[in-house]
Every structure is written in C-alpha cells, then in structure tokens.
Design an enzyme around this catalytic site. Structure first.
Site, short mmCIF file in Angstrom:
data_model
loop_
_atom_site.label_atom_id
_atom_site.label_comp_id
_atom_site.label_asym_id
_atom_site.label_seq_id
_atom_site.Cartn_x
_atom_site.Cartn_y
_atom_site.Cartn_z
N HIS A 182 0.85 -1.19 0.00
CA HIS A 182 0.00 0.00 0.00
C HIS A 182 0.88 1.24 0.00
CE1 HIS A 182 -1.16 3.30 2.79
NE2 HIS A 182 -2.18 3.39 1.96
N HIS A 211 12.62 -1.39 4.79
CA HIS A 211 12.69 -0.29 5.77
C HIS A 211 13.96 0.52 5.60
CE1 HIS A 211 9.32 -0.41 8.67
NE2 HIS A 211 9.14 -1.62 8.17
#
Length: 314
Positions: free
Chosen positions: A113, A148
C-alpha cells in the site's frame, strides 16, 4: 468568491495536481511492466461537487491478481460531520492524491500500500500526508529490513526525525486492536504535515515525491524477486486468512476509506483496496513452529526493522 489566499494557492495547487497525474502514470506503467501479463484499465469519474479522478485497475495479471493506482483531485464543501472530523472551521476544501494497493496472486509476494496526498482547507491552511507499508503473507526478514532501510534513507535526506517518527506512527496506525497485531511489517505513515509549520511547500512536496519513488522502486523489486517462488494449497489458505485481516483494517479503520465514503467519492475506487478473495474461518491458529506461526510473531509494534538493513538483496 475568490480570496487572496485562494489566488496565492492556486498555482501551487496546480503544480501538485499535475505531479500527482504524472506520478500515477509512471507508477502504473512500472507495475504493469513488472507484471508482464495484464494492463491497468482506466476508469474516469467525476465528483459531485467538483473535480474527479482516474482509477487505474489491474486484474488477473501474471503477478498481480488485483491492484489499483488511483488519482483524484476534488473540491467543494464538506458536510458538517466530515469537517468536524478533520478539524476544519471552514468546510471548503481541495484535495488531490494518489492511492495504491496491490494484491499479488502468489502468497510469496507481499501485499503493498502507498498513498500521497495534498489538502487545502477553506481557511487557507494546507498540508501533506501519506505513507507506505508492506503486508507479507510470509515475512522474509531480510526483505523487510531492506524495505525499511530504503525508506529510512529517503527520510534521512529530508529530516533526521522523519523515519523514527513516521515509522512509530505507522506501527500505531496500521494496527488491528481487536486482533492485537499489526497489519504487516509496517513502513511509514504521516498525516497533516502543515505547510509553514512543518516545512515549506517546496520541502514537503519534495518529500512526498521521494516517498512515491521509493515505493515504486522497492515494490517492483519485491515483485520480481518473489513471483516465481513455489507454493501450494497450504500457503494459499494462509494467504486467504491474511487477506481477510487486510480487509478488516481497510473497512474498520482506514482513514482514506472513511474520507472517501463521507465525501461522496466513487465507491468502486474507494473499495479498490479490498482483496479479490479472502476467507474467514473460526479461530484459526498456526501450528507451533510453522512458517505461519513465525510470521505471526513478527506482527507487533516496535520492531527495529531498519537495524542491520542490507543495502541490496543480492
């Protein structure tokens, strides 16, 4: 009536809207090329109070079972309840953004997303928001840390506080309180970065542009890396369970879904984020020591994913 503030904001508003349109085209083209089996069909729509958008949706692709890259630029006047929810003393608004959700066919490819948005209130206040996150069906620790790490590098280019602040915000936001689990391995989330208070227009605009770029680059790489990995019926059954958790979040907690429905957006585009198939079975518990149980253990707040993150996946 056009105010001095309206006149001042309009050129910047147009600049942001134009970039959103261009970004949508770039992103769905990148995803479409990576998928290699289907195209993103266009669905143009008009908003009842002003503006509209273009939804780009892919179905039954080689990698993506269902996905969307949606653009909108809408304006008008909110009803009283929606304006109060957004803390707006003046209900007039302009909003533009791109919202993205991808549901891969293979349980080895994570759900993803991303959204970036720009908002102007009738009193002249303007702000940016957005975020991106990853929802693996099976958590691959190296890939989660790489994802990340790539986000952290982007954030560091703009402000040293951005990654830790927005990563914690994502942990809190992408959380299912009734399940006591995070939606996936998180990412970053930021809302209402106010122009003037949190940075200049140009600084905040540059940040969301980089957020969009890092999403497209990293997710296409994860699609390529994982699409051909083997799986069987057991993995698909687990995928249906995890997709159901995704649907629970989007229907019960997602702010974008609520905003779109409350302001009369196009229902099909708003609910594009839901998976094409998912299943709810009573009290499913992964077998101890299984790959499913290991994934479940990662679904918690506060994991320092950027620690020891690899620069590449090679």
């Amino acid at each position: 009536m056009t105010t001095d503030t309206d006149t001042q904001l309009q050129p910047f508003r147009q600049q942001v809207e134009q970039w959103m349109r261009q970004f949508q085209q770039w992103l769905y083209t990148e995803l479409q090329t990576t998928d290699g089996g289907a195209t993103f069909a266009a669905d143009l729509w008009q908003h009842h109070s002003g503006g509209g958008g273009e939804s780009r949706v892919i179905q039954n692709g080689r990698i993506l079972e269902k996905g969307g890259v949606n653009f909108s630029a809408v304006w008008g006047q909110m009803d009283e309840r929606a304006a109060q929810h957004l803390l707006m003393p003046d209900p007039r608004y302009f909003a533009t953004g791109v919202s993205v959700v991808q549901h891969p066919r293979s349980p080895r490819v994570p759900i993803s997303h991303m959204n970036v948005r720009y908002f102007e209130a009738g009193n002249g206040e303007a702000w940016f928001g957005g975020g991106l996150d990853l929802t693996p069906i099976y958590v691959d620790e190296q890939q989660a840390r790489w994802f990340h790490g790539q986000i952290e590098q982007v954030c560091q280019r703009h402000h040293p506080s951005y990654y830790p602040r927005f990563k914690d915000w994502a942990d809190e936001y992408f959380f299912l309180p009734h399940r006591q689990e995070t939606r996936g391995v998180g990412g970053i989330f930021f809302d209402r970065l106010v122009v003037g208070k949190d940075g200049s227009r140009e600084e905040l605009f540059a940040f969301i542009q980089d957020v969009g770029e890092v999403y497209g680059r990293t997710y296409c790489e994860l699609m390529r890396r994982n699409a051909e990995l083997p799986y069987g019926e057991a993995e698909v059954a687990w995928q249906m369970q995890r997709r159901a958790r995704y649907a629970e979040f989007n229907l019960a907690f997602d702010r974008g879904t609520k905003f779109g429905l409350e302001t009369g957006g196009r229902t099909e585009s708003i609910l594009m984020s839901l998976p094409p198939r998912c299943e709810w079975h009573y009290n499913v518990q992964p077998a101890p020591g299984s790959a499913e149980a290991q994934t479940q253990q990662w679904l918690k707040k506060g994991v320092n994913w950027a620690e020891n993150s690899p620069n590449s996946l090679d």
